[in-house]
Design an enzyme around this catalytic site. Structure first.
Site, PDB file in Angstrom:
ATOM      1  N   SER A 146      45.598  51.939  40.848  1.00 34.50           N
ATOM      2  CA  SER A 146      46.228  52.613  39.702  1.00 34.50           C
ATOM      3  C   SER A 146      47.449  53.376  40.224  1.00 34.50           C
ATOM      4  O   SER A 146      47.469  53.814  41.385  1.00 34.50           O
ATOM      5  CB  SER A 146      45.239  53.615  39.102  1.00 34.50           C
ATOM      6  N   TYR A 160      39.372  60.566  39.416  1.00 38.05           N
ATOM      7  CA  TYR A 160      39.824  59.180  39.170  1.00 38.05           C
ATOM      8  C   TYR A 160      40.912  58.801  40.178  1.00 38.05           C
ATOM      9  O   TYR A 160      40.840  57.743  40.816  1.00 38.05           O
ATOM     10  CB  TYR A 160      40.343  59.066  37.730  1.00 38.05           C
TER      11      TYR A 160
HETATM   12  N1  LIG Z   1      44.670  50.239  31.468  1.00 35.72           N
HETATM   13  C1  LIG Z   1      45.409  50.967  32.296  1.00 35.72           C
HETATM   14  O1  LIG Z   1      46.432  51.559  31.890  1.00 35.72           O
HETATM   15  C2  LIG Z   1      45.045  51.059  33.742  1.00 35.72           C
HETATM   16  C3  LIG Z   1      45.929  51.727  34.583  1.00 35.72           C
HETATM   17  C4  LIG Z   1      45.623  51.808  35.942  1.00 35.72           C
HETATM   18  C5  LIG Z   1      44.474  51.211  36.428  1.00 35.72           C
HETATM   19  N2  LIG Z   1      43.616  50.579  35.575  1.00 35.72           N
HETATM   20  C6  LIG Z   1      42.412  49.987  36.155  1.00 35.72           C
HETATM   21  O2  LIG Z   1      42.246  48.671  35.644  1.00 35.72           O
HETATM   22  C7  LIG Z   1      40.858  48.337  35.628  1.00 35.72           C
HETATM   23  C8  LIG Z   1      40.511  47.809  34.256  1.00 35.72           C
HETATM   24  O3  LIG Z   1      40.673  48.867  33.327  1.00 35.72           O
HETATM   25  P1  LIG Z   1      40.912  48.637  31.772  1.00 35.72           P
HETATM   26  O4  LIG Z   1      42.062  49.474  31.399  1.00 35.72           O
HETATM   27  O5  LIG Z   1      40.896  47.209  31.457  1.00 35.72           O
HETATM   28  O6  LIG Z   1      39.601  49.347  31.203  1.00 35.72           O
HETATM   29  P2  LIG Z   1      38.584  48.921  30.040  1.00 35.72           P
HETATM   30  O7  LIG Z   1      39.306  48.274  28.922  1.00 35.72           O
HETATM   31  O8  LIG Z   1      37.779  50.137  29.781  1.00 35.72           O
HETATM   32  O9  LIG Z   1      37.678  47.815  30.777  1.00 35.72           O
HETATM   33  C9  LIG Z   1      36.896  48.193  31.867  1.00 35.72           C
HETATM   34  C10 LIG Z   1      36.079  46.996  32.328  1.00 35.72           C
HETATM   35  O10 LIG Z   1      35.264  47.434  33.441  1.00 35.72           O
HETATM   36  C11 LIG Z   1      33.927  47.095  33.179  1.00 35.72           C
HETATM   37  N3  LIG Z   1      33.001  48.058  33.756  1.00 35.72           N
HETATM   38  C12 LIG Z   1      32.998  49.412  33.625  1.00 35.72           C
HETATM   39  N4  LIG Z   1      31.916  49.927  34.264  1.00 35.72           N
HETATM   40  C13 LIG Z   1      31.244  48.863  34.785  1.00 35.72           C
HETATM   41  C14 LIG Z   1      30.035  48.737  35.506  1.00 35.72           C
HETATM   42  N5  LIG Z   1      29.277  49.800  35.846  1.00 35.72           N
HETATM   43  N6  LIG Z   1      29.632  47.500  35.879  1.00 35.72           N
HETATM   44  C15 LIG Z   1      30.365  46.412  35.557  1.00 35.72           C
HETATM   45  N7  LIG Z   1      31.498  46.456  34.857  1.00 35.72           N
HETATM   46  C16 LIG Z   1      31.924  47.677  34.472  1.00 35.72           C
HETATM   47  C17 LIG Z   1      33.795  47.041  31.660  1.00 35.72           C
HETATM   48  O11 LIG Z   1      32.760  46.117  31.314  1.00 35.72           O
HETATM   49  P3  LIG Z   1      31.314  46.488  30.710  1.00 35.72           P
HETATM   50  O12 LIG Z   1      31.440  47.805  30.022  1.00 35.72           O
HETATM   51  O13 LIG Z   1      31.022  45.333  29.809  1.00 35.72           O
HETATM   52  O14 LIG Z   1      30.430  46.507  31.922  1.00 35.72           O
HETATM   53  C18 LIG Z   1      35.143  46.487  31.259  1.00 35.72           C
HETATM   54  O15 LIG Z   1      35.121  45.081  31.279  1.00 35.72           O
HETATM   55  C19 LIG Z   1      40.116  49.610  36.008  1.00 35.72           C
HETATM   56  O16 LIG Z   1      39.756  49.550  37.381  1.00 35.72           O
HETATM   57  C20 LIG Z   1      41.130  50.704  35.779  1.00 35.72           C
HETATM   58  O17 LIG Z   1      40.901  51.834  36.589  1.00 35.72           O
HETATM   59  C21 LIG Z   1      43.863  50.497  34.246  1.00 35.72           C
END
Ligand SMILES: NC(=O)c1ccc[n+]([C@@H]2O[C@H](COP(=O)([O-])OP(=O)(O)OC[C@H]3O[C@@H](n4cnc5c(N)ncnc54)[C@H](OP(=O)(O)O)[C@@H]3O)[C@@H](O)[C@H]2O)c1
Length: 255
Positions: A146, A160
């Protein structure tokens, strides 16, 4: 099909049920990759698989339930996907949560859950991925970090940001170790990309991009097997310098 798609034919993505993981699955399928997808919500995975197979009937998509905080299950599920496909060519460690609270203000549980999911579980996924890649003597290891990893962050972001810096360093340590070997390592640093995780920030920052646009930049960097990439590059590659080097009083005025 591109040469790169042939080279990294099978892509395993954790946290594929929503947000960036689900969109990466769609975009990699469109580029000709087969997919091993996991997360806890299997109904969402099943519907994603149905959509992808309808759009790209030649693609193979396997799905499995995985809670990344269940260490044994991480190794079982990665091993089962390897058995399904014969080889896993790329692993994207993407599962993560965005909870957190200022330290010392009574929400140890949220900070602990964030630390366990984003760092300890990322370590378990790294171990499981590297077992496969070492046995194959090939593979592409991708860590989704991130932009918040660039600097210690205040308040609800403190834990985080620390987990994301830790996850990035795990991957960088591997890159150092594996230099010159056939296992490649990419660290992706996303800025604000629309997803379930940052629903609350929608409309509050002009820097937020759509899921499709943000993930296109992620997939492009991953396909090029860059060492590291801030995505989308504009404005995040420039902002990374500011985030790393600006004095704290300047940062406090900006955010
Ligand atoms: N979106 C952004 O702006 C952003 C920015 C920087 C970094 N990121 C990183 O990108 C990644 C994806 O984030 P996102 O924005 O797509 O978030 P999101 O829409 O909340 O999706 C998160 C995903 O992680 C899975 N997950 C969460 N806890 C889990 C667990 N205990 N076991 C297995 N799967 C789990 C969820 O699946 P289930 O709930 O079905 O298990 C879901 O598929 C993360 O690592 C986040 O830190 C995102």
């Amino acid at each position: 099909m591109t040469t790169m798609a042939t080279k990294r034919q099978t892509v395993l993505i954790t946290g594929a049920s929503a947000g960036l993981g689900a969109e990466m699955a769609r975009q990699f399928a469109a580029k000709g990759h087969d997919l091993a997808l996991c997360a806890r919500r299997t109904t969402k995975l099943a519907s994603l698989k149905a959509d992808i197979c309808a759009a790209h009937p030649a693609r193979r998509v396997e799905i499995r339930a995985l809670d990344v905080n269940d260490d044994d299950q991480v190794f079982e599920v990665f091993g089962a996907f390897k058995a399904d496909f014969g080889s896993i060519d790329r692993v994207i460690i993407n599962a993560g949560i965005g909870k957190g609270a200022p330290l010392g203000k009574g929400d140890w549980a949220a900070n602990r859950e964030t630390a366990m999911t984003n760092f300890v579980a990322a370590l378990a996924q790294s171990e499981a991925a590297m077992e496969i890649f070492r046995e194959q003597n090939a593979g592409h290891f991708v860590m989704i970090s991130s932009m918040s990893a660039m600097r210690g962050m205040p308040k609800a972001m403190t834990t985080y940001a620390a987990t994301k810096a830790g996850a990035a360093h795990l991957a960088e340590g591997l890159r150092y170790e594996l230099h010159g070997k056939p296992i490649k390592v990419t660290v992706v640093y996303p800025g604000y990309i629309a997803s379930e995780m940052n629903d609350g920030a929608a409309g509050k920052t002009p820097l937020m991009v759509s899921t499709e646009k943000g993930v296109r930049a992620m997939v492009d960097a991953i396909e090029k097997e860059k060492d590291s990439a801030c995505v989308p590059a504009l404005p995040w590659a420039l902002l990374s310098k500011l985030m790393k080097h600006a004095p704290i009083p300047v940062l406090k005025k900006l955010m």
